[in-house]
Design a protein around this motif. Sequence first.
Motif, PDB file in Angstrom:
ATOM      1  N   ALA A  33      58.315  12.239 -16.988  1.00 30.44           N
ATOM      2  CA  ALA A  33      58.770  12.347 -18.370  1.00 30.44           C
ATOM      3  C   ALA A  33      58.226  13.618 -19.005  1.00 30.44           C
ATOM      4  N   GLN A  35      57.434  14.890 -22.652  1.00 24.18           N
ATOM      5  CA  GLN A  35      57.332  14.438 -24.035  1.00 24.18           C
ATOM      6  C   GLN A  35      55.963  14.773 -24.601  1.00 24.18           C
ATOM      7  N   GLY A  36      55.843  14.646 -25.906  1.00 27.21           N
ATOM      8  CA  GLY A  36      54.546  14.846 -26.537  1.00 27.21           C
ATOM      9  C   GLY A  36      54.232  16.294 -26.841  1.00 27.21           C
ATOM     10  N   ALA A  39      54.542  19.180 -24.090  1.00 28.43           N
ATOM     11  CA  ALA A  39      55.799  19.267 -23.335  1.00 28.43           C
ATOM     12  C   ALA A  39      56.080  20.691 -22.880  1.00 28.43           C
ATOM     13  N   GLN A  55      67.272  16.941 -20.159  1.00 27.37           N
ATOM     14  CA  GLN A  55      66.854  16.263 -21.377  1.00 27.37           C
ATOM     15  C   GLN A  55      65.329  16.147 -21.407  1.00 27.37           C
ATOM     16  N   ASN A  56      64.784  14.947 -21.429  1.00 27.41           N
ATOM     17  CA  ASN A  56      63.331  14.797 -21.525  1.00 27.41           C
ATOM     18  C   ASN A  56      62.700  14.399 -20.191  1.00 27.41           C
ATOM     19  N   GLU A 139      68.668  16.555 -26.960  1.00 29.28           N
ATOM     20  CA  GLU A 139      67.431  15.860 -26.600  1.00 29.28           C
ATOM     21  C   GLU A 139      66.564  16.763 -25.731  1.00 29.28           C
ATOM     22  N   THR A 140      65.866  17.668 -26.388  1.00 32.39           N
ATOM     23  CA  THR A 140      64.984  18.587 -25.695  1.00 32.39           C
ATOM     24  C   THR A 140      63.647  18.644 -26.418  1.00 32.39           C
ATOM     25  N   PRO A 141      62.548  18.336 -25.720  1.00 32.55           N
ATOM     26  CA  PRO A 141      61.233  18.393 -26.342  1.00 32.55           C
ATOM     27  C   PRO A 141      60.580  19.766 -26.203  1.00 32.55           C
TER      28      PRO A 141
END
Length: 288
Positions: A33, A35-36, A39, A55-56, A139-141
């Motif tokens: 994953a 995220q955060g 990232a 995406q993520n 949806e890109t972190p």
Amino acid sequence: MRHTLPIAPQFYVTAPQTCPYLDGRRERKLFTALQGEHANTLNNTLSKQGFRRSQNVLYRPSCADCSACLSARIRVADFQPSKSQRRVMKRNAVLEREATSPWATEEQYHLFRRYLDSRHADGGMADMDIFEFAAMIEETPVKSRVIEYWDRTLPEGPELIATCLTDVLDDGLSMVYSFYDPLRTRESLGTYIILDHVRIAQEAGLPYVYLGYWVPQSSKMGYKASFNPLEIFRGGTWQDLGDVEDYSADTHPLSVDPIAEQVARISLPDSRPTDPKRVTDIPSKTTP
């Protein structure tokens, strides 16, 4: 004293499924994953080790009996376009680049659908609706841009001709996904998008353009070998592609390392942020 702790993501493996590149093969992916707050740092670090973003999620091929998929990147400082590539740039000189935030539009989706229906009607993305398309774009972190190419010389008005979702890494541009007008075959738009990304990286002082995976003996991926000098991630290091005839998609199952060993060799970053001096933005440009 303040200490930095390593970023320790969890890695997983997908179930085997039909390989989209080589007949009779089964693909499997190693993924984690994305995220955060770290990232961007994780994306930068793992991209240098052959991972790609969707995406993520960051993923890398990890097939049980094949290692044909090789992450590829163009070494920008040494790149010199071939005669045919210079002709492609000239044929598309009318196009104007617009770099925007990752926000999906109806124009993009309509172009995307025409592209899929013409080029990949039986692919894994063939049934993607507008909501799934928006998720792919938005949806890109990490630091991402949508690069659009417009033709504003048409009598009927401006038309979106090509689009690329691009991540801005600390050492280059990563072309996540691109699509274009399938009827403009003469313009070689897929080649032009890559060439323009090389130009953007050169102007920004970034050393690489990441192209995704090059797969020997795959007609879908063979074109990437024409962007010299091309480097591939093989055996844990980046190396010059060399002679394409030296590569084979036939890999003995015993030569593929177990998943646990693959994960153990992945280098992970600490929690220090990316140097902001190495992060650039993608400019829009007018017609050259």
